[in-house]
Design a protein around this motif. Structure first.
Motif, PDB file in Angstrom:
ATOM      1  N   ILE A 199     -17.037 -13.183 -36.562  1.00 59.02           N
ATOM      2  CA  ILE A 199     -17.799 -13.770 -35.363  1.00 59.02           C
ATOM      3  C   ILE A 199     -18.313 -12.594 -34.532  1.00 59.02           C
ATOM      4  O   ILE A 199     -17.557 -11.730 -34.276  1.00 59.02           O
ATOM      5  N   VAL A 200     -19.486 -12.490 -34.399  1.00 56.20           N
ATOM      6  CA  VAL A 200     -20.327 -11.395 -33.741  1.00 56.20           C
ATOM      7  C   VAL A 200     -20.723 -11.859 -32.298  1.00 56.20           C
ATOM      8  O   VAL A 200     -21.246 -12.822 -32.249  1.00 56.20           O
ATOM      9  N   ALA A 201     -20.516 -11.195 -31.340  1.00 52.35           N
ATOM     10  CA  ALA A 201     -20.758 -11.068 -29.945  1.00 52.35           C
ATOM     11  C   ALA A 201     -22.378 -10.532 -29.819  1.00 52.35           C
ATOM     12  O   ALA A 201     -22.442  -9.236 -29.816  1.00 52.35           O
ATOM     13  N   ASP A 202     -23.349 -11.378 -30.195  1.00 53.49           N
ATOM     14  CA  ASP A 202     -24.617 -11.021 -30.179  1.00 53.49           C
ATOM     15  C   ASP A 202     -25.063 -10.842 -28.865  1.00 53.49           C
ATOM     16  O   ASP A 202     -25.719 -11.746 -28.086  1.00 53.49           O
ATOM     17  N   SER A 203     -24.846  -9.992 -28.221  1.00 49.03           N
ATOM     18  CA  SER A 203     -24.581  -9.825 -26.777  1.00 49.03           C
ATOM     19  C   SER A 203     -25.990 -10.075 -25.998  1.00 49.03           C
ATOM     20  O   SER A 203     -26.266 -10.821 -24.795  1.00 49.03           O
ATOM     21  N   HIS A 204     -26.986  -9.454 -26.200  1.00 46.15           N
ATOM     22  CA  HIS A 204     -28.191  -9.446 -25.461  1.00 46.15           C
ATOM     23  C   HIS A 204     -28.896 -10.905 -25.782  1.00 46.15           C
ATOM     24  O   HIS A 204     -29.996 -11.288 -24.986  1.00 46.15           O
ATOM     25  N   ASN A 205     -28.445 -11.691 -26.902  1.00 52.45           N
ATOM     26  CA  ASN A 205     -29.128 -12.797 -27.287  1.00 52.45           C
ATOM     27  C   ASN A 205     -28.268 -14.019 -26.450  1.00 52.45           C
ATOM     28  O   ASN A 205     -28.534 -15.275 -26.420  1.00 52.45           O
ATOM     29  N   GLY A 206     -27.260 -13.713 -25.934  1.00 48.91           N
ATOM     30  CA  GLY A 206     -26.132 -14.570 -25.220  1.00 48.91           C
ATOM     31  C   GLY A 206     -25.525 -15.819 -26.089  1.00 48.91           C
ATOM     32  O   GLY A 206     -25.157 -16.858 -25.733  1.00 48.91           O
ATOM     33  N   VAL A 207     -25.339 -15.306 -27.457  1.00 46.47           N
ATOM     34  CA  VAL A 207     -24.811 -16.122 -28.302  1.00 46.47           C
ATOM     35  C   VAL A 207     -23.696 -15.503 -29.138  1.00 46.47           C
ATOM     36  O   VAL A 207     -23.388 -14.231 -29.296  1.00 46.47           O
TER      37      VAL A 207
END
Length: 303
Positions: A199-207
């Motif tokens: 599970i990846v914190a795709d941070s700047h996509n907010g997902v």
């Protein structure tokens, strides 16, 4: 109002002035080991909470029963992540390298210290890492790494590095296809699940993005402002620190909408114990570490 930057995300918050009190007369107790700027967290199996101090370039262990502190790692600059493997060996991510700590010995296991994306299919110690963010070590002793410059890498048990996800391009694309062809936007962290999913914190996509064991990527959970830390929890759930809304959230095993479990002022790093207590370090400036109970009640451990 002050501002801090958490791996590229600007966070603003009001900081109250600390009250001053006169020192009590009599014999002074020894001061506890200072933690100036708490960052990355990890829990050991002996009741200890490890806190990386990014200002003083060291790792401090707090005995959660007695409150006593001691320094266990020194001399590493820009510490961004901590993790244990199944053999209770500590790994420290600092300066685009990952070190394994064996007693007082530091051994480089990933990275040549240079920022970049090189070295695939070769020894991980010779590879450049494109902005080391979070990492974890799985049950097979693979090290899975989030690179801030839009990649996910994996180091196999033989020490060979390869790309698991990302093209280096910034954006949001690729769901339903191979993770190697997917586009990410500054992943800050990742969590490994018992079913070998990442599970990846795709941070700047907010997902949150999910990479299954076959290497297919999908969106696992959406609607965040700035998810900067993730950690696996009981029942294959996922805990998320969303620095954009000052909240810690829990996502059920199947994904979907998260539920808030607690609040913190700029939550930036997480750890989780077997009793579902969540440990949170707040963004630099607040300088606190909290323990949030399953009830949502928070206790300050470091201030």
């Amino acid at each position: 109002m002050r501002q801090w930057i958490v791996l590229g995300l600007v966070v603003s918050m009001a900081v109250p002035l600390a009250a001053t009190t006169a020192a009590a007369p009599g014999k002074r107790k020894p001061r506890p080991v200072r933690i100036a700027e708490p960052g990355a967290l990890a829990l050991d199996s002996r009741g200890g909470l490890l806190v990386a101090d990014r200002r003083l370039n060291r790792v401090v262990r707090i005995n959660l029963r007695s409150g006593k502190r001691r320094v266990i790692v020194t001399g590493l600059r820009d510490i961004v992540a901590l993790a244990y493997d199944d053999l209770e060996r500590l790994y420290v991510g600092a300066g685009n390298r990952i070190y394994r700590i064996d007693g007082g010995t530091k051994t480089v296991v990933v990275g040549n210290g240079q920022r970049g994306h090189t070295g695939d299919d070769g020894p991980a110690t010779a590879a450049s890492i494109a902005g080391l963010s979070g990492f974890e070590v799985d049950h097979d002793r693979r090290i899975v790494i989030a690179e801030y410059d839009n990649w996910i890498r994996v180091v196999d048990p033989n020490g060979i590095v390869s790309t698991l996800a990302g093209t280096g391009e910034e954006g949001y694309a690729g769901d339903g296809g191979p993770a190697r062809a997917a586009v990410l936007s500054h992943p800050h962290d990742l969590a490994l699940r018992i079913d070998r999913e990442v599970i990846v914190a795709d941070s700047h996509n907010g997902v949150l993005r999910r990479i299954d064991p076959a290497g297919t990527i999908s969106t696992f959970s959406a609607g965040y402002h700035a998810p900067v830390a993730v950690k696996g929890g009981p029942g294959n759930s996922i805990y998320v620190a969303d620095v954009g809304v000052n909240a810690v959230l829990r996502v059920p095993r199947g994904g979907g909408l998260p539920k808030r479990v607690g609040r913190a002022n700029g939550p930036a790093n997480l750890a989780l114990d077997t009793h579902r207590n969540v440990y949170v370090s707040e963004v630099a400036g607040a300088r606190r570490v909290l323990r949030i109970a399953p009830s949502g009640r928070a206790r300050v451990l470091v201030r």
